[in-house]
Design a protein around this motif. Structure first.
Motif, short mmCIF file in Angstrom:
data_model
loop_
_atom_site.label_atom_id
_atom_site.label_comp_id
_atom_site.label_asym_id
_atom_site.label_seq_id
_atom_site.Cartn_x
_atom_site.Cartn_y
_atom_site.Cartn_z
N MET A 1 -5.93 -7.10 -5.03
CA MET A 1 -5.75 -5.74 -5.49
C MET A 1 -5.26 -5.77 -6.92
O MET A 1 -4.53 -6.65 -7.33
N LYS A 2 -5.61 -4.76 -7.66
CA LYS A 2 -5.17 -4.66 -9.05
C LYS A 2 -3.74 -4.15 -9.11
O LYS A 2 -3.28 -3.47 -8.20
N THR A 3 -3.05 -4.46 -10.19
CA THR A 3 -1.71 -3.91 -10.39
C THR A 3 -1.85 -2.44 -10.78
O THR A 3 -2.94 -1.98 -11.13
N ALA A 4 -0.75 -1.71 -10.75
CA ALA A 4 -0.78 -0.28 -11.03
C ALA A 4 -1.34 0.01 -12.42
O ALA A 4 -2.03 1.01 -12.63
N GLU A 5 -1.09 -0.86 -13.38
CA GLU A 5 -1.58 -0.63 -14.74
C GLU A 5 -3.10 -0.79 -14.83
O GLU A 5 -3.73 -0.27 -15.72
N GLN A 6 -3.70 -1.54 -13.91
CA GLN A 6 -5.13 -1.81 -13.95
C GLN A 6 -5.95 -0.79 -13.15
O GLN A 6 -7.17 -0.82 -13.21
N LEU A 7 -5.29 0.08 -12.40
CA LEU A 7 -6.01 1.04 -11.57
C LEU A 7 -6.55 2.19 -12.40
O LEU A 7 -5.95 2.59 -13.39
N PRO A 8 -7.68 2.75 -12.00
CA PRO A 8 -8.19 3.92 -12.71
C PRO A 8 -7.23 5.11 -12.57
O PRO A 8 -6.42 5.15 -11.64
N LEU A 9 -7.35 6.07 -13.47
CA LEU A 9 -6.43 7.21 -13.46
C LEU A 9 -6.51 8.01 -12.16
O LEU A 9 -5.56 8.66 -11.77
N SER A 10 -7.65 7.99 -11.47
CA SER A 10 -7.80 8.77 -10.25
C SER A 10 -7.24 8.04 -9.02
O SER A 10 -7.29 8.57 -7.92
N ALA A 11 -6.70 6.84 -9.19
CA ALA A 11 -6.18 6.06 -8.06
C ALA A 11 -4.69 6.30 -7.88
O ALA A 11 -3.95 6.45 -8.84
N THR A 12 -4.26 6.34 -6.63
CA THR A 12 -2.85 6.46 -6.29
C THR A 12 -2.49 5.34 -5.33
O THR A 12 -3.28 4.99 -4.48
N VAL A 13 -1.29 4.81 -5.49
CA VAL A 13 -0.83 3.76 -4.59
C VAL A 13 0.30 4.32 -3.74
O VAL A 13 1.28 4.84 -4.26
N THR A 14 0.15 4.23 -2.43
CA THR A 14 1.24 4.50 -1.50
C THR A 14 1.47 3.21 -0.73
O THR A 14 0.65 2.29 -0.80
N TYR A 15 2.55 3.16 0.00
CA TYR A 15 2.89 1.93 0.71
C TYR A 15 3.07 2.22 2.19
O TYR A 15 3.69 3.20 2.56
N SER A 16 2.49 1.37 2.99
CA SER A 16 2.63 1.45 4.43
C SER A 16 3.62 0.38 4.85
O SER A 16 3.48 -0.78 4.48
N ALA A 17 4.64 0.77 5.62
CA ALA A 17 5.61 -0.18 6.15
C ALA A 17 5.64 -0.01 7.66
O ALA A 17 5.62 1.11 8.17
N ALA A 18 5.66 -1.12 8.37
CA ALA A 18 5.64 -1.06 9.83
C ALA A 18 6.50 -2.17 10.41
O ALA A 18 6.72 -3.20 9.77
N VAL A 19 6.96 -1.94 11.63
CA VAL A 19 7.74 -2.94 12.35
C VAL A 19 7.07 -3.17 13.70
O VAL A 19 6.59 -2.25 14.34
N TYR A 20 7.01 -4.44 14.07
CA TYR A 20 6.35 -4.86 15.30
C TYR A 20 7.28 -5.78 16.08
O TYR A 20 8.18 -6.39 15.53
N ALA A 21 6.98 -5.91 17.36
CA ALA A 21 7.66 -6.89 18.20
C ALA A 21 6.66 -7.37 19.23
O ALA A 21 5.66 -6.71 19.50
N GLY A 22 6.92 -8.54 19.77
CA GLY A 22 6.02 -9.05 20.78
C GLY A 22 6.51 -10.36 21.36
O GLY A 22 7.57 -10.86 21.03
N ASP A 23 5.66 -10.88 22.22
CA ASP A 23 5.91 -12.19 22.80
C ASP A 23 4.61 -12.97 22.74
O ASP A 23 3.74 -12.64 21.95
N ALA A 24 4.45 -13.97 23.56
CA ALA A 24 3.25 -14.80 23.50
C ALA A 24 2.00 -14.05 23.93
O ALA A 24 0.89 -14.47 23.62
N VAL A 25 2.15 -12.91 24.60
CA VAL A 25 1.00 -12.19 25.15
C VAL A 25 0.75 -10.84 24.47
O VAL A 25 -0.38 -10.46 24.24
N THR A 26 1.80 -10.13 24.14
CA THR A 26 1.64 -8.76 23.64
C THR A 26 2.23 -8.58 22.25
O THR A 26 3.06 -9.35 21.80
N SER A 27 1.78 -7.50 21.62
CA SER A 27 2.30 -7.08 20.33
C SER A 27 2.41 -5.56 20.36
O SER A 27 1.46 -4.89 20.77
N VAL A 28 3.55 -5.02 19.95
CA VAL A 28 3.78 -3.59 20.01
C VAL A 28 4.26 -3.10 18.65
O VAL A 28 5.18 -3.69 18.07
N CYS A 29 3.66 -2.03 18.16
CA CYS A 29 4.14 -1.39 16.94
C CYS A 29 5.32 -0.50 17.32
O CYS A 29 5.19 0.39 18.16
N LEU A 30 6.47 -0.75 16.72
CA LEU A 30 7.68 -0.01 17.05
C LEU A 30 7.94 1.14 16.09
O LEU A 30 8.84 1.95 16.31
#
Length: 141
Positions: A1-30
């Protein structure tokens, strides 16, 4: 991905943050959040790291609901996810590394493990392109 300075003027950057948990079999978004900046996304991840750590293993200085004599340290030779989560959240160098990783346009991941489960913190930049330029950006013919 380009840095913010390299993006076109019509581009916006937001950030997705997530937390997960699991074991050897499952994965759950918390939980997840969309943040307008990488700092706010990481601030949310830090709060989640403390929340998970305190839920898994009460920490006496922040455990107002349990009087001191109820809690005592148990030394076991197994990985300790709550301690790893607290250490990541408390370490300014780890936070700076995560900020630099996101600023470079890469995904950031941190995983803490114990003897039965794992807990993951992740953040990534999301680039969106709008049909209209950013406010203040004039298009001339």
């Amino acid at each position: 991905m380009k840095t913010a300075e390299q993006l076109p003027l019509s581009a916006t950057v937001t950030y997705s943050a997530a937390v997960y948990a699991g074991d050897a079999v499952t994965s759950v978004c918390l939980g997840w959040v969309f943040a307008p900046s990488r700092r706010l996304g990481l601030r949310w991840l830090r709060a989640q790291a403390y929340r998970f750590a305190d839920a898994l293993d009460p920490y006496p200085p922040r455990t107002w609901w349990a009087p001191g004599p109820l809690l005592h340290q148990v030394d076991l030779p197994v990985p300790d996810a709550p301690t790893e989560l607290r250490a990541w959240a408390d370490d300014d160098e780890c936070q700076d590394l995560a900020l630099r990783t996101l600023a470079a346009g890469h995904r950031f991941d941190f995983i803490a493990r114990d003897h039965t489960c794992w807990y993951g913190l992740t953040a990534r930049p999301l680039v969106t392109h709008s049909l209209c330029p950013r406010p203040g950006a004039l298009v001339t013919a």
